[in-house]
Structures are given as structure tokens and as C-alpha cells.
Design a protein around this motif. Structure first.
Motif, PDB file in Angstrom:
ATOM      1  N   SER A 248     -14.235  12.884   0.505  1.00 46.61           N
ATOM      2  CA  SER A 248     -14.050  14.308   0.224  1.00 46.61           C
ATOM      3  C   SER A 248     -12.849  14.550  -0.685  1.00 46.61           C
ATOM      4  CB  SER A 248     -13.878  15.090   1.535  1.00 46.61           C
ATOM      5  OG  SER A 248     -12.809  14.567   2.303  1.00 46.61           O
ATOM      6  N   SER A 249     -12.244  13.482  -1.222  1.00 45.56           N
ATOM      7  CA  SER A 249     -11.109  13.644  -2.135  1.00 45.56           C
ATOM      8  C   SER A 249     -11.609  13.996  -3.532  1.00 45.56           C
ATOM      9  CB  SER A 249     -10.272  12.370  -2.173  1.00 45.56           C
ATOM     10  OG  SER A 249     -11.018  11.293  -2.724  1.00 45.56           O
ATOM     11  N   ILE A 250     -10.691  14.333  -4.405  1.00 49.45           N
ATOM     12  CA  ILE A 250     -11.041  14.788  -5.746  1.00 49.45           C
ATOM     13  C   ILE A 250     -11.826  13.714  -6.492  1.00 49.45           C
ATOM     14  CG2 ILE A 250      -8.774  14.065  -6.580  1.00 49.45           C
ATOM     15  CD1 ILE A 250      -8.953  16.346  -8.613  1.00 49.45           C
ATOM     16  N   PRO A 251     -13.001  14.033  -7.043  1.00 50.85           N
ATOM     17  CA  PRO A 251     -13.841  13.023  -7.699  1.00 50.85           C
ATOM     18  C   PRO A 251     -13.382  12.660  -9.109  1.00 50.85           C
ATOM     19  CG  PRO A 251     -14.960  15.137  -7.687  1.00 50.85           C
ATOM     20  CD  PRO A 251     -13.705  15.315  -6.891  1.00 50.85           C
ATOM     21  N   ASN A 252     -12.436  13.418  -9.675  1.00 50.78           N
ATOM     22  CA  ASN A 252     -11.965  13.135 -11.039  1.00 50.78           C
ATOM     23  C   ASN A 252     -11.341  11.760 -11.174  1.00 50.78           C
ATOM     24  OD1 ASN A 252     -12.629  15.790 -11.083  1.00 50.78           O
ATOM     25  ND2 ASN A 252     -10.822  16.483 -12.187  1.00 50.78           N
ATOM     26  N   LEU A 253     -10.956  11.166 -10.057  1.00 52.75           N
ATOM     27  CA  LEU A 253     -10.308   9.848 -10.107  1.00 52.75           C
ATOM     28  C   LEU A 253     -11.237   8.800 -10.708  1.00 52.75           C
ATOM     29  CD1 LEU A 253      -8.499   9.813  -6.663  1.00 52.75           C
ATOM     30  CD2 LEU A 253      -7.462  10.103  -8.919  1.00 52.75           C
ATOM     31  N   VAL A 254     -12.537   8.997 -10.573  1.00 53.84           N
ATOM     32  CA  VAL A 254     -13.491   8.047 -11.147  1.00 53.84           C
ATOM     33  C   VAL A 254     -13.340   8.001 -12.661  1.00 53.84           C
ATOM     34  CG1 VAL A 254     -15.931   7.589 -11.516  1.00 53.84           C
ATOM     35  CG2 VAL A 254     -15.121   8.225  -9.247  1.00 53.84           C
ATOM     36  N   HIS A 255     -13.139   9.155 -13.276  1.00 53.59           N
ATOM     37  CA  HIS A 255     -12.982   9.197 -14.729  1.00 53.59           C
ATOM     38  C   HIS A 255     -11.656   8.582 -15.156  1.00 53.59           C
ATOM     39  CE1 HIS A 255     -16.475  11.730 -14.479  1.00 53.59           C
ATOM     40  NE2 HIS A 255     -15.818  12.670 -13.832  1.00 53.59           N
ATOM     41  N   PHE A 256     -10.693   8.608 -14.242  1.00 52.74           N
ATOM     42  CA  PHE A 256      -9.384   8.036 -14.559  1.00 52.74           C
ATOM     43  C   PHE A 256      -9.357   6.522 -14.365  1.00 52.74           C
ATOM     44  CE2 PHE A 256      -5.570   6.452 -12.396  1.00 52.74           C
ATOM     45  CZ  PHE A 256      -4.661   6.492 -13.443  1.00 52.74           C
ATOM     46  N   ALA A 257      -9.881   6.080 -13.241  1.00 54.26           N
ATOM     47  CA  ALA A 257      -9.748   4.664 -12.880  1.00 54.26           C
ATOM     48  C   ALA A 257     -11.047   3.882 -13.022  1.00 54.26           C
ATOM     49  CB  ALA A 257      -9.229   4.543 -11.444  1.00 54.26           C
ATOM     50  N   GLY A 258     -12.197   4.564 -12.994  1.00 54.12           N
ATOM     51  CA  GLY A 258     -13.461   3.848 -12.982  1.00 54.12           C
ATOM     52  C   GLY A 258     -13.872   3.511 -11.563  1.00 54.12           C
TER      53      GLY A 258
ATOM     54  N   LEU B  16       0.852  -1.180   0.000  1.00 52.02           N
ATOM     55  CA  LEU B  16       0.000   0.000   0.000  1.00 52.02           C
ATOM     56  C   LEU B  16       0.892   1.236   0.000  1.00 52.02           C
ATOM     57  CD1 LEU B  16      -2.560  -1.075   2.762  1.00 52.02           C
ATOM     58  CD2 LEU B  16      -2.930  -1.126   0.285  1.00 52.02           C
ATOM     59  N   CYS B  17       0.387   2.340  -0.529  1.00 49.58           N
ATOM     60  CA  CYS B  17       1.198   3.549  -0.553  1.00 49.58           C
ATOM     61  C   CYS B  17       0.313   4.785  -0.482  1.00 49.58           C
ATOM     62  CB  CYS B  17       2.079   3.598  -1.797  1.00 49.58           C
ATOM     63  SG  CYS B  17       1.186   3.880  -3.341  1.00 49.58           S
ATOM     64  N   ALA B  18       0.921   5.893  -0.076  1.00 56.25           N
ATOM     65  CA  ALA B  18       0.255   7.187  -0.153  1.00 56.25           C
ATOM     66  C   ALA B  18       0.284   7.669  -1.596  1.00 56.25           C
ATOM     67  CB  ALA B  18       0.965   8.190   0.754  1.00 56.25           C
ATOM     68  N   ASP B  19      -0.615   8.562  -1.940  1.00 59.77           N
ATOM     69  CA  ASP B  19      -0.730   9.011  -3.334  1.00 59.77           C
ATOM     70  C   ASP B  19       0.588   9.539  -3.907  1.00 59.77           C
ATOM     71  OD1 ASP B  19      -0.734  11.276  -1.707  1.00 59.77           O
ATOM     72  OD2 ASP B  19      -2.834  11.751  -2.093  1.00 59.77           O
ATOM     73  N   THR B  20       1.326  10.338  -3.127  1.00 60.61           N
ATOM     74  CA  THR B  20       2.561  10.921  -3.644  1.00 60.61           C
ATOM     75  C   THR B  20       3.709   9.920  -3.734  1.00 60.61           C
ATOM     76  OG1 THR B  20       3.026  11.697  -1.392  1.00 60.61           O
ATOM     77  CG2 THR B  20       2.025  13.267  -2.911  1.00 60.61           C
ATOM     78  N   ALA B  21       3.529   8.729  -3.184  1.00 59.11           N
ATOM     79  CA  ALA B  21       4.551   7.690  -3.289  1.00 59.11           C
ATOM     80  C   ALA B  21       4.299   6.747  -4.458  1.00 59.11           C
ATOM     81  CB  ALA B  21       4.619   6.888  -1.984  1.00 59.11           C
ATOM     82  N   LEU B  22       3.186   6.926  -5.169  1.00 58.56           N
ATOM     83  CA  LEU B  22       2.843   6.005  -6.251  1.00 58.56           C
ATOM     84  C   LEU B  22       3.852   6.048  -7.390  1.00 58.56           C
ATOM     85  CD1 LEU B  22       0.914   4.052  -7.666  1.00 58.56           C
ATOM     86  CD2 LEU B  22      -0.407   6.036  -8.448  1.00 58.56           C
TER      87      LEU B  22
ATOM     88  N   ALA C  29      -0.073  13.073  -9.792  1.00 57.50           N
ATOM     89  CA  ALA C  29       0.569  11.908  -9.187  1.00 57.50           C
ATOM     90  C   ALA C  29       0.131  10.616  -9.858  1.00 57.50           C
ATOM     91  CB  ALA C  29       0.260  11.851  -7.688  1.00 57.50           C
ATOM     92  N   PHE C  30      -0.963  10.660 -10.626  1.00 56.94           N
ATOM     93  CA  PHE C  30      -1.482   9.467 -11.290  1.00 56.94           C
ATOM     94  C   PHE C  30      -1.218   9.478 -12.797  1.00 56.94           C
ATOM     95  CE2 PHE C  30      -3.799   9.852  -7.380  1.00 56.94           C
ATOM     96  CZ  PHE C  30      -3.983   8.556  -6.948  1.00 56.94           C
ATOM     97  N   THR C  31      -0.525  10.492 -13.285  1.00 59.98           N
ATOM     98  CA  THR C  31      -0.277  10.607 -14.720  1.00 59.98           C
ATOM     99  C   THR C  31       0.535   9.412 -15.220  1.00 59.98           C
ATOM    100  OG1 THR C  31      -0.291  13.011 -14.579  1.00 59.98           O
ATOM    101  CG2 THR C  31       0.729  12.036 -16.526  1.00 59.98           C
ATOM    102  N   GLY C  32       0.034   8.774 -16.251  1.00 59.90           N
ATOM    103  CA  GLY C  32       0.762   7.672 -16.863  1.00 59.90           C
ATOM    104  C   GLY C  32       0.634   6.344 -16.163  1.00 59.90           C
ATOM    105  N   THR C  33      -0.161   6.267 -15.107  1.00 63.21           N
ATOM    106  CA  THR C  33      -0.295   5.009 -14.384  1.00 63.21           C
ATOM    107  C   THR C  33      -1.379   4.145 -15.013  1.00 63.21           C
ATOM    108  OG1 THR C  33      -1.892   5.978 -12.851  1.00 63.21           O
ATOM    109  CG2 THR C  33       0.423   6.091 -12.234  1.00 63.21           C
ATOM    110  N   LYS C  34      -1.301   2.858 -14.749  1.00 60.27           N
ATOM    111  CA  LYS C  34      -2.304   1.942 -15.270  1.00 60.27           C
ATOM    112  C   LYS C  34      -3.642   2.178 -14.582  1.00 60.27           C
ATOM    113  CE  LYS C  34       1.051  -1.719 -16.264  1.00 60.27           C
ATOM    114  NZ  LYS C  34       1.435  -3.138 -15.966  1.00 60.27           N
ATOM    115  N   LYS C  35      -4.716   1.942 -15.289  1.00 66.35           N
ATOM    116  CA  LYS C  35      -6.044   2.200 -14.733  1.00 66.35           C
ATOM    117  C   LYS C  35      -6.527   1.091 -13.816  1.00 66.35           C
ATOM    118  CE  LYS C  35      -7.761   5.280 -18.332  1.00 66.35           C
ATOM    119  NZ  LYS C  35      -8.878   5.606 -19.238  1.00 66.35           N
TER     120      LYS C  35
END
Length: 557
Positions: A285-295, A239-245, A270-276
Motif C-alpha cells: 500500500s506504499s507509494i507506487p512511484n518507487l517502481v519508476h525510480f528504482a525498477g 537496513l534502515c527506515a525510509d527517512t533514515a536513508l 527521501a530518495f532524491t539523488g540516491t542510486k537506483k
């Protein structure tokens, strides 16, 4: 008088002096033998008291000076009578010295109540009236518990400051937190419930933060003779924190899950170029855009309680809501908190690295972390990659790290470390695998990886993770109907409140105000980000701002 004083040295006695009464206790006079009230009256006369001050009056005994202090108080001030010595407290109560001091601006605190005083003051601060704490020593009775009085004062000050720091954060980000919450609720029914991960991991767990010790771990891993064997880290649940990904992925380490709580869009980098298919554990309360990135099917939500309130307490009780946790401030602490819940039982070891809560001169994060990448992108002759300003700026403090090297930290980072020690200091089979940073109050695993072998114990019994992956719609969150009903009800309530505030109603006068209060008071998200939003108000300016917020939140409901 002197003879009587020596006969009963441990009994509280009232001693008559030429200008009033003094008190003797344990062979000591607790006021002057000549003019008992002079010193405290002089101290009160010179006090500069600001509005919104809570004054801790330590060891008040005979109550000298309290009336004068009460008359001097400006608006929104409070006197707290504190006594840590049981005998002296009983003496003051039995002699009834405070009977003429009945006032809403005075409260008393017995020795048994002193440990809970910081929490009591935190609740008082929620009214928005109290902003600071000062102490006033009323007698020499403080000398019997001076360390305790100092700790209580420090804790009370920290409590009040914590509330106002949180208020500042909510003023700046509260609207965004609430907006993200409602957006993410729409995706909740299509996500994987985080509870399906609870008590499911049989593998040892590694939690990565973005501190320098993560880079040390990676360097040591690739210096090992077995680094070409891909099965080594497959024996661990990572497991990792977002900035450690990004640092992990750049070194060929694919985590089983990444935690994110950031509400601002900058974290998307921090998620640019990562696998979905990387599973994301996200705060509501975190950014909801992650749904469009990962599903949504690659996301599991948890709820960080970013504020208290009637609405949020009610929301937590809903069956569709994921587990709630107190705000840790650091996503690394959140990752550790849930890692401990993910393991099958407390025999499964959990290792943390990269949670340094400090940094060396010129380096603030591990290589490849978001902060490091942004520094690289913006570097020039005047702005080098090495960030020495972070180490030598105002508010930093030099410390010795685990290896006795010079490191730098801040008040905020030290508070995170203290919170880690408070929450996790006694947890069984939780190990610190980091080689740098502030020493944590958990067992340190010195030989996490060596040049010859893996030193960490690997469970030989069934190295797997019993995560339930669901593919069909009916296997997901079974409370989708209730969730939709809640969102619809909330939408209708806001529309009704808008009608009331715009005059589109037959209600008038007090009936109208009561109906507005009934709908608006328990919906703190409408006003918690106001500078004066500690409590609901019926002032017209306050209601006008709520009217504007209704239109904003209706878009996301």
C-alpha cells in the motif's frame, strides 16, 4: 445476624436488612446494611449517558439498579456485567439474579472472560454503533480486585479508541491505500520475492531509524581511528527506515535495504539523488512511484494489513501474495520485524539505533532526515531550523531518556515504544544500540562503537548474505499467471457491479439487491474509506457512492 456473619467470613451470604437484602463476603458487607440499593440507584439517576456507550457494570451481585439503568439507556448502548471474583460470580449465577434481565443490550462476563473483553469490545465497535466506554461500580465487591477492574476499563477504552483512530485513518487514507495496493500488484510479478531474504543473512544486522541516536552512532563511527577502513561496516547487513536513508548516504554508509510504508508522495523526497540500485522493501500500500525510480527488480514487497475484511483475508490466501504483517504504525518497527526474519537463525545478532520514540528540545530527527531537510529549506527569521514547537506543543510529555537527559514524547510515540516492547521484548539476540530516547525492553549494547575498536561481535563464520538475485524473467515470481487472472476477475466483477447499479440488468427488486450485496459486501475497498463505511449498506446514498468508486478503481485494475 452478626453471629452468623462472623462464623463464615469467606462464604458469600445473603443478609436480610430492613429495606432488602445485602451480601456479606470475607467479613465485609458489600451493600449497605440499612438500604442496600440506595447508593447505586442514586448513582444511576445522576448518570449522563451518551448514545454509543458501553457501560461496564462491575460486581453486579444482586443486580440492584440494572433494570433502572436499562430503562435509561439511549440508542446504541450496551451493558456489560463484569465480575472478577469467582465466588461472587458463582453466587450471582446460582441465585439467578439476572433471570429477569434477558435483553440484547446486556451481556455478562465471567472472571475467566475478563482478559478477553477488550478484544470482544473491539469486534463490537466494528459495527459502528459503539464509540466510548464508561464504568459503573455496582457494589463494594470491586474492592477485592480494584486494580484488575481499572486495567480492564483502561484496556477496553484503548480498544474502542484504537478502532476509531483506525477508522479516522482509513477515512482519510483508505482509498489511497487500496489504490496503491492495486497499482503495486501490477509490479509484483517482476519484483524479488521478500521470502528469498528470509533466513539468509549470516552477518550481524543493524537497523537504523531516523531518531537522534542515529546521528550519535554516525558521529562516533567517524570519530573512530578506523573510519577510513571501508570494510568495517561491510561486516554488517544494514537496513534502515525510509527517512533514515539520506543521513546514512550523506555519511558514506550505503544500506543493503530500505523499508518504506508511506502512501503519500512526500516520501519521494527521501530518495532524491540516491542510486537506483539500493534495494527497497516496500509495503503493497506504499507509494507506487518507487517502481519508476528504482525498477521492480530492485523492490521486494510485503503486505501490511491496513484493515480487516473479507476481501483482504481472501487476498492474503492467494499464492502470489507476499507475507502479511499487522500494522505497526512505525516503519522502524516494520524494519525490525523483517530483520529478525532475514537473519539465518536467532544466533545472528540484530542491533537497532534511531528508534528513540522521543526527541530533545529543538531536534526531532537525525541530521539529514527528511523532516530536518524540509526544515532547513523553509527556515527564515520567523521559522528557525530548531523545532522547539514540537517539544513544547500541546500533547507532549517530558521524560528522562536512557542517559537521564530531558527528552519529549507524545502519546503516539509512546504507543510505538510500547508496541516495540510487546512484540520484541523477549527476542533473543536483539540489542538496543541507541544512546538516547525511551528505554526499550531489550538488552542495551553500551559500546556499539568505541574510539579503539568495534565492540559488537562479528560472526567469523562466512560473513555474507545468501540473497538469491535473479536476472531472468522465469526466475521471478512464479505466480504471475495467477496474479493476472486475479486482476482480470476483479476487473470483471467491478464492471458487473457497475451494470447492476446503473440498471443495465434484467434483475429487479430483491434479486437485484441480493446480487449487489453478493458482489459489493466482500469488496470492502470500495467503501472502507466512507465515514459510514464500517459495514456495507443498501441505502441509496451508500450505493451511489460505491458506483463512483467503481470507476476510480477500474482505472488501476
Amino acid at each position: 445476624m452478626e453471629e452468623q456473619f462472623n462464623k463464615k467470613p469467606c462464604v458469600v451470604q445473603k443478609i436480610e436488612t430492613p429495606q432488602g437484602f445485602s451480601v456479606s463476603y470475607k467479613e465485609r458487607f458489600l451493600y449497605s446494611k440499612y438500604n442496600p440499593c440506595k447508593n447505586i440507584l442514586t448513582a444511576i439517576e445522576t448518570l449522563q449517558i451518551l448514545p454509543g456507550t458501553i457501560i461496564l457494570c462491575n460486581s453486579p451481585l444482586l443486580g440492584y439498579g440494572i433494570s433502572e439503568l436499562l430503562n435509561k439507556l439511549p440508542d446504541n448502548c450496551l451493558i456489560v456485567l463484569c465480575e472478577a471474583e469467582p465466588e461472587l460470580y458463582d453466587f450471582s449465577i446460582n441465585e439467578d439474579y439476572f433471570k429477569n434481565l434477558n435483553s440484547a443490550r446486556i451481556i455478562s462476563c465471567s472472571p475467566s472472560e475478563l482478559p478477553d473483553l477488550p478484544l470482544r469490545l473491539y469486534d463490537l465497535a466494528k459495527t459502528g454503533r459503539y464509540k466510548r466506554v464508561m464504568k459503573l461500580d455496582m457494589s463494594a465487591g470491586i474492592q477485592f480486585n480494584i486494580d484488575l477492574y481499572n486495567r480492564v476499563f483502561t484496556s477496553c477504552t484503548d480498544s474502542i479508541m484504537t478502532f476509531w483512530k483506525n477508522r479516522i485513518t482509513l477515512t482519510r487514507f483508505g482509498r489511497r491505500y487500496s489504490k496503491n495496493l492495486f497499482e503495486n500488484l501490477h509490479y509484483l510479478s517482476n519484483s524479488i520475492p521478500i521470502t528469498r531474504y528470509f533466513n539468509s543473512v549470516n552477518k550481524p544486522i543493524i537497523v537504523f531509524g531516523a531518531g537522534e541516536s542515529t546521528q550519535t552512532f554516525i558521529d562516533r563511527f567517524f570519530n573512530c581511528t578506523f573510519h577510513t577502513d571501508e570494510s568495517i561496516l561491510s561486516n554488517y547487513f544494514i537496513l534502515c527506515a525510509d527517512t533514515a536513508l539520506q543521513p546514512l548516504l550523506q555519511n558514506g554508509i550505503s544500506p543493503d535495504g530500505v523499508f518504506i510504508e508511506e502512501a503519500q508522495s512526500v516520501i519521494v523526497k527521501a530518495f532524491t539523488g540516491t542510486k537506483k540500485d539500493i534495494h527497497i522493501f516496500a509495503g503493497l500500500s506504499s507509494i507506487p512511484n518507487l517502481v519508476h525510480f528504482a525498477g521492480a527488480n530492485n523492490i521486494s514487497y510485503f503486505f501490511t494489513e491496513y484493515t480487516d475484511g473479507i476481501f483482504f483475508e481472501s487476498l492474503k490466501s492467494k499464492s502470489f501474495m507476499p507475507p502479511a504483517n499487522k500494522p505497526f504504525g512505525s516503519v522502524g518497527l516494520t524494519a525490525v520485524y523483517y530483520a529478525l526474519k532475514f537473519r539465518k537463525d536467532d544466533t545472528v545478532p540484530v542491533y537497532v539505533t534511531g528508534l528513540d520514540f522521543s526527541y530533545s528540545a529543538g531536534i526531532t530527527h537525525t541530521k539529514g532526515a527528511l523532516a530536518h531537510r524540509l526544515r532547513l529549506a523553509n527556515s527564515n527569521r520567523l521559522l528557525p531550523v530548531a523545532n522547539y514547537g514540537a517539544a513544547f506543543s500541546y500533547g507532549t510529555e517530558k521524560i528522562k531518556d536512557k542517559q537521564n537527559h530531558d527528552f519529549y514524547t507524545t502519546v503516539t510515540l509512546k504507543n510505538y515504544a510500547a508496541m516495540f516492547n510487546s512484540f520484541f521484548g523477549d527476542v533473543k539476540n536483539l540489542f538496543d544500540a541507541g544512546e538516547s530516547g525511551i528505554k526499550l525492553h531489550i538488552q542495551h549494547e553500551n559500546c556499539f562503537l568505541t574510539n579503539d575498536s568495534v565492540c559488537l561481535p562479528v560472526l567469523q563464520e562466512n560473513l555474507r548474505c545468501n540473497i538469491y538475485h535473479c536476472d531472468s524473467e522465469d526466475q521471478r515470481n512464479p505466480y504471475a499467471i495467477e496474479l493476472n487472472r486475479f486482476l482480470t476477475t476483479e476487473h470483471n466483477a467491478l464492471e458487473h457491479l457497475r451494470d447492476l447499479l446503473t440498471g443495465n440488468t434484467t434483475l429487479k427488486g430483491d434479486s437485484l439487491i441480493e446480487e449487489i450485496k453478493k458482489l459489493a459486501t466482500p469488496r470492502e475497498y470500495l467503501y472502507l474509506h466512507f465515514a459510514d463505511g464500517c459495514q456495507f449498506s443498501t441505502d441509496q446514498s451508500f450505493l451511489n457512492r460505491i458506483r463512483t468508486e467503481i470507476d476510480f478503481f477500474l482505472k488501476y485494475l
